[in-house]
Design an enzyme around this catalytic site. Structure first.
Site, short mmCIF file in Angstrom:
data_model
loop_
_atom_site.label_atom_id
_atom_site.label_comp_id
_atom_site.label_asym_id
_atom_site.label_seq_id
_atom_site.Cartn_x
_atom_site.Cartn_y
_atom_site.Cartn_z
N THR A 91 0.81 -1.38 0.07
CA THR A 91 -0.07 0.10 0.05
C THR A 91 0.85 1.35 -0.24
OG1 THR A 91 -1.64 -1.07 1.12
CG2 THR A 91 -1.90 1.15 1.30
N THR A 92 1.83 1.30 0.78
CA THR A 92 2.63 2.44 0.94
C THR A 92 3.63 2.66 -0.19
OG1 THR A 92 2.91 1.90 3.22
CG2 THR A 92 4.44 3.54 2.57
N TYR A 116 -12.77 -4.22 -3.17
CA TYR A 116 -13.65 -3.63 -3.87
C TYR A 116 -14.67 -4.64 -4.37
CZ TYR A 116 -16.50 -1.56 -7.54
OH TYR A 116 -17.41 -0.98 -8.35
N TYR A 130 -2.62 -9.97 4.35
CA TYR A 130 -2.73 -8.69 4.76
C TYR A 130 -4.14 -8.42 4.98
CZ TYR A 130 -1.81 -3.85 4.06
OH TYR A 130 -1.76 -2.48 4.29
N ARG A 159 -9.04 -0.19 4.10
CA ARG A 159 -9.12 0.19 2.75
C ARG A 159 -9.79 -0.75 1.94
NH1 ARG A 159 -4.63 3.33 0.72
NH2 ARG A 159 -3.42 4.17 2.35
N LYS A 219 -0.33 -10.07 8.33
CA LYS A 219 -0.22 -8.45 8.34
C LYS A 219 -1.54 -7.98 9.03
CE LYS A 219 1.06 -3.83 6.74
NZ LYS A 219 1.50 -3.36 5.42
N ILE A 233 5.08 -4.65 9.80
CA ILE A 233 5.30 -3.92 8.47
C ILE A 233 5.05 -2.52 8.62
CG2 ILE A 233 4.91 -4.11 6.22
CD1 ILE A 233 4.53 -7.06 6.46
#
Length: 290
Positions: A43-44, A106, A132, A137, A160, A202
């Site tokens: 994501t980052t 989504y 994850y 999100r 995560k 993370i």
């Protein structure tokens, strides 16, 4: 399998393209300051806006630059199962030590759909997998019971957890056992997660303060709780600053202010509002980073 301070590393851009020189320098900065694992294309790392060619190149470049000094866990998740399989297979081919797979976003799959998605990926890609879970999100929360089902698949080695919900973390560890890697994806709750039996983080904050993130981990695992607590509270304002606006906008802005990358994002992400940038600068100055 994966332990300690793991950085969700940003993807620097310059002139609309991936800035490999800056990325290489960031990787060296991380390793020099004690980071245990490099995690590109998460994501980052703005993976959602990288082309497949760019995604492959960032993973390949990271593995080559790291050169086996620390493990590389490549982001390879997608809302498409077939695309996830392709990205995971490429990470394996490139020499990554594992992959980080986000819950499909989504689509809003059911818990059974999540199970079948990850099971199919695990059966198709011969590489260690870290799940994850970040419902803020994706709009889908993978429940501890589903994680426990997936934990039975040999190549799925950890998760995560970025819910910020320590009750869920505790339940996940209870159901999955202490030999399953539960990793913080929420810098604010990393230390309490370690106390529950987690193995690392993370981290977003590690992009700008890798030595302190690694130092807190090292202190905790050495039984030096007072030192770990000191670093936890020292970093708390910095954790907050990293989320003044949507991640990774503050992290990349911070690194630009530190002179390490260009202040460039890929739409739909954009530069910070002036008022928030002023707040960020103040925190960075007080921390001694600029």
């Amino acid at each position: 399998m994966f332990k300690g301070s793991m950085v969700a590393i940003v993807t620097p851009f310059k002139g609309g393209k991936v800035d490999e020189k800056a990325l290489g320098d960031l990787i060296e900065f991380q390793i020099k300051n004690g980071t245990d694992v490099i995690v590109p294309c998460g994501t980052t790392g703005e993976a959602a806006t990288l082309s497949h060619e760019e995604h492959h190149r960032v993973v390949e470049f990271t593995v080559k630059t790291v050169n086996k000094r620390v493990p590389v866990v490549a982001g390879a998740g997608s809302n498409s199962t077939d695309e996830t399989i392709e990205l995971a297979a490429f990470a394996k081919k490139a020499g990554a030590n594992g992959v980080l797979l986000i819950t499909p976003y989504y689509n809003k799959p059911t818990q059974e759909g999540l199970y079948r998605h990850f099971k199919k990926v695990a059966e198709s890609a011969d590489i260690p997998i870290i799940l994850y879970n970040v419902p803020g999100r994706t709009s889908v929360n993978m429940l501890p019971s589903t994680t426990a089902r997936l934990r039975e698949i040999k190549s799925i080695v950890g998760i995560k957890e970025a819910t910020g919900d320590l009750k869920q973390v505790s339940e996940t560890i209870r159901l999955c056992g202490r030999d399953f890697d539960v990793i913080s994806g929420d810098d604010f709750t990393t230390l309490p997660l370690l106390a529950l039996g987690g193995v690392g983080a993370i981290s977003v904050t590690a992009n700008v303060a890798p030595a302190d993130c690694a130092g807190m981990m090292d202190a905790f695992f050495a039984g030096k709780m007072e030192q770990a607590l000191t670093l936890h509270y020292k970093m708390e304002p910095l954790h907050g600053a990293m989320f003044i606006e949507t991640n990774p906008i503050p992290a990349k802005t911070s690194l630009a202010l530190m002179g390490k990358i260009a202040e460039e994002f890929r739409l739909p992400l954009c530069p910070m509002a002036d008022a928030n940038k002023d707040k960020l600068k103040k925190t960075l100055k007080e921390y001694g980073l600029i």
